[in-house]
Design a protein around this motif. Structure first.
Motif, mmCIF file in Angstrom:
data_model
loop_
_atom_site.group_PDB
_atom_site.id
_atom_site.type_symbol
_atom_site.label_atom_id
_atom_site.label_comp_id
_atom_site.label_asym_id
_atom_site.label_seq_id
_atom_site.Cartn_x
_atom_site.Cartn_y
_atom_site.Cartn_z
ATOM 1 N N LYS A 96 1.276 -1.153 0.273
ATOM 2 C CA LYS A 96 -0.178 0.216 -0.059
ATOM 3 C C LYS A 96 0.962 1.251 -0.168
ATOM 4 N N ASP A 97 2.235 1.327 1.146
ATOM 5 C CA ASP A 97 2.997 2.893 1.462
ATOM 6 C C ASP A 97 3.822 2.382 0.469
ATOM 7 N N GLN A 98 4.118 2.932 -0.942
ATOM 8 C CA GLN A 98 5.686 2.196 -2.265
ATOM 9 C C GLN A 98 6.354 3.269 -1.839
ATOM 10 N N VAL A 99 7.421 3.472 0.000
ATOM 11 C CA VAL A 99 7.690 4.389 0.818
ATOM 12 C C VAL A 99 9.500 3.576 -0.601
ATOM 13 N N ASP A 100 10.304 4.824 -0.759
ATOM 14 C CA ASP A 100 11.696 4.933 -1.274
ATOM 15 C C ASP A 100 11.915 4.199 0.115
ATOM 16 N N GLY A 101 13.458 3.224 -0.818
ATOM 17 C CA GLY A 101 14.600 2.414 -0.340
ATOM 18 C C GLY A 101 14.109 1.784 0.501
ATOM 19 N N THR A 102 12.594 1.167 -0.360
ATOM 20 C CA THR A 102 11.750 -0.651 0.877
ATOM 21 C C THR A 102 13.058 -1.460 0.104
ATOM 22 N N LEU A 103 13.936 -2.390 0.859
ATOM 23 C CA LEU A 103 14.568 -3.426 0.017
ATOM 24 C C LEU A 103 13.515 -4.661 0.802
ATOM 25 N N ILE A 104 12.980 -5.599 -0.408
ATOM 26 C CA ILE A 104 12.583 -6.991 0.476
ATOM 27 C C ILE A 104 12.985 -8.117 -0.211
ATOM 28 N N VAL A 105 13.860 -8.824 0.331
ATOM 29 C CA VAL A 105 13.953 -10.046 -0.132
ATOM 30 C C VAL A 105 13.806 -11.186 -0.087
ATOM 31 N N VAL A 129 17.923 -8.478 -14.690
ATOM 32 C CA VAL A 129 17.148 -7.732 -13.824
ATOM 33 C C VAL A 129 15.457 -7.366 -14.665
ATOM 34 N N LEU A 130 14.632 -6.884 -14.059
ATOM 35 C CA LEU A 130 13.439 -6.789 -14.393
ATOM 36 C C LEU A 130 13.277 -5.426 -13.380
ATOM 37 N N CYS A 131 12.786 -3.774 -14.545
ATOM 38 C CA CYS A 131 12.682 -2.588 -13.288
ATOM 39 C C CYS A 131 10.824 -2.856 -13.701
ATOM 40 N N GLU A 132 10.150 -1.934 -13.384
ATOM 41 C CA GLU A 132 8.598 -2.344 -13.271
ATOM 42 C C GLU A 132 7.867 -1.113 -12.957
ATOM 43 N N ALA A 133 6.995 -0.248 -12.918
ATOM 44 C CA ALA A 133 6.929 0.934 -12.655
ATOM 45 C C ALA A 133 5.185 1.091 -11.846
ATOM 46 N N VAL A 134 4.633 0.791 -11.014
ATOM 47 C CA VAL A 134 3.726 1.201 -10.766
ATOM 48 C C VAL A 134 2.991 2.383 -10.101
ATOM 49 N N PHE A 135 2.212 2.559 -10.873
ATOM 50 C CA PHE A 135 0.821 3.415 -10.881
ATOM 51 C C PHE A 135 -0.291 3.652 -10.220
ATOM 52 N N ASP A 136 -0.778 4.449 -9.536
ATOM 53 C CA ASP A 136 -2.182 4.511 -9.549
ATOM 54 C C ASP A 136 -2.658 5.503 -9.829
#
Length: 262
Positions: free
Chosen positions: A39-48, A126-133
Motif C-alpha cells: 500500500k505504501d510505496q516507500v522509497d528505499g524499501t528492500l525486499i529480500v 534485472v526486471l524494472c517495473e513502474a507502479v501507477f495509481d
C-alpha cells in the motif's frame, strides 16, 4: 541466510541513509509482485526472499531461484522526475550487478538491455517495473536475480528450457559465496549508480554499460510484437534504447522492447 542482514545495513552509513525499510521473507511468489502490492510505496524499501517460487524476468519469462542457493530481491525507489531517462534504470541496475561481479574478481558481460553473463552464460537478470495509481506514477521497482551457489545439477534437474545457458558465481569462481555479503555489496553498488542518475550523470551510466556490452556489431534478430528484423546492433541512444541497423533496408530502428536472438 540473511542472518543479521538488517543490522549490517544499518551499520553502513551510506547504505542506511538510503534504505528505509528491510523486509526479509521466508517464501514468496515474486519479490517484485510483493513490492507492487504494498500500500505504501516507500522509497528505499528492500525486499529480500529466501525462496522465490514464481520469479519473473522480462516478457514474463520464468526466473528459477533454487531457494537459498541464489539471491532474489527487489528495491522500491521513487519514480524518477526525468521520465525521458527512465530506461536508464535497466542499464544502471545491470551496471550494479556487473560492478559487484568485478569486485569478486570475475569478468561480467552484458546483453541488451540487462542480462548479465560470465563466459557467455547468464548469471543474473534485472526486471524494472513502474507502479501507477490512477495513471499517475507512484514508484519504480528494481528486481534483481543473481545465481550465487547453484550448480549444474540444479539448473538441469528438470526439462526447463533456458533462453541463455545458465551459470552461477560459484561455478565461475569455483567457490561458494555468502549471500549476506553479496546483498550488501550489490545494494552499495546500486545506490552508487542511482546517485549518479540523480546527478544526471547519464553518460557515465552509458559508458560503463557500453564497455561491457557484448552484442555491439553482432548480427542479430529482433522480434518485437509481430515485427521481425535481421541486422546489427550498432549502439544505444541516450535513453538506453537499442539502435538496430536492418540488413535489408539499411534503416536504423530504435528498439525499446523486444527479443534479441542470434
Amino acid at each position: 541466510m540473511f542472518v543479521d542482514l538488517e543490522e549490517r545495513i544499518r551499520k553502513e552509513e551510506k547504505i542506511s541513509s538510503f534504505i528505509n525499510n528491510v523486509v526479509i521473507l521466508e517464501e514468496i511468489d515474486s519479490t517484485n509482485s510483493y513490492a507492487k502490492e504494498l500500500k505504501d510505496q516507500v522509497d528505499g524499501t528492500l525486499i529480500v526472499a529466501k525462496e522465490q517460487t514464481q520469479g519473473r524476468g522480462r516478457n514474463n519469462r520464468t526466473w528459477k531461484s533454487f531457494g537459498e542457493k541464489n539471491l532474489t530481491f527487489s528495491l522500491i525507489v521513487n519514480y524518477p522526475e526525468d521520465k525521458e531517462a527512465l530506461g536508464l534504470f535497466s542499464l544502471l541496475s545491470a551496471n550494479s550487478v556487473a560492478a559487484t561481479i568485478e569486485e569478486l574478481g570475475l569478468i561480467p558481460e552484458i546483453k541488451w538491455p540487462n542480462d548479465i553473463l560470465i563466459n557467455s552464460r547468464k548469471v543474473s537478470g534485472v526486471l524494472c517495473e513502474a507502479v501507477f495509481d490512477n495513471n499517475k506514477p507512484r514508484s519504480l521497482i528494481i528486481g534483481i536475480g543473481l545465481n550465487v551457489n547453484s550448480n549444474k545439477d540444479d539448473f538441469y534437474s528438470d526439462d526447463f528450457v533456458y533462453r541463455l545457458e545458465p551459470t552461477s558465481l560459484s561455478i565461475e569462481g569455483k567457490k561458494e559465496y555468502s549471500s549476506n555479503d553479496l546483498v550488501v555489496i550489490l545494494i552499495r553498488n546500486l545506490i552508487n549508480w542511482i546517485t549518479l542518475f540523480k546527478l544526471k550523470k547519464y553518460e557515465t551510466i552509458l559508458s560503463f554499460w557500453r564497455a561491457r556490452w557484448i552484442d555491439i556489431g553482432s548480427e542479430l534478430v529482433v522480434t518485437q510484437d509481430q515485427m521481425v528484423l535481421k541486422g546489427n546492433a550498432i549502439d544505444i541512444n541516450s535513453k538506453g534504447e537499442l539502435l538496430f541497423l536492418e540488413k535489408e533496408t539499411k534503416k536504423v530502428h530504435v528498439i525499446n522492447s523486444g527479443e534479441l536472438s542470434t
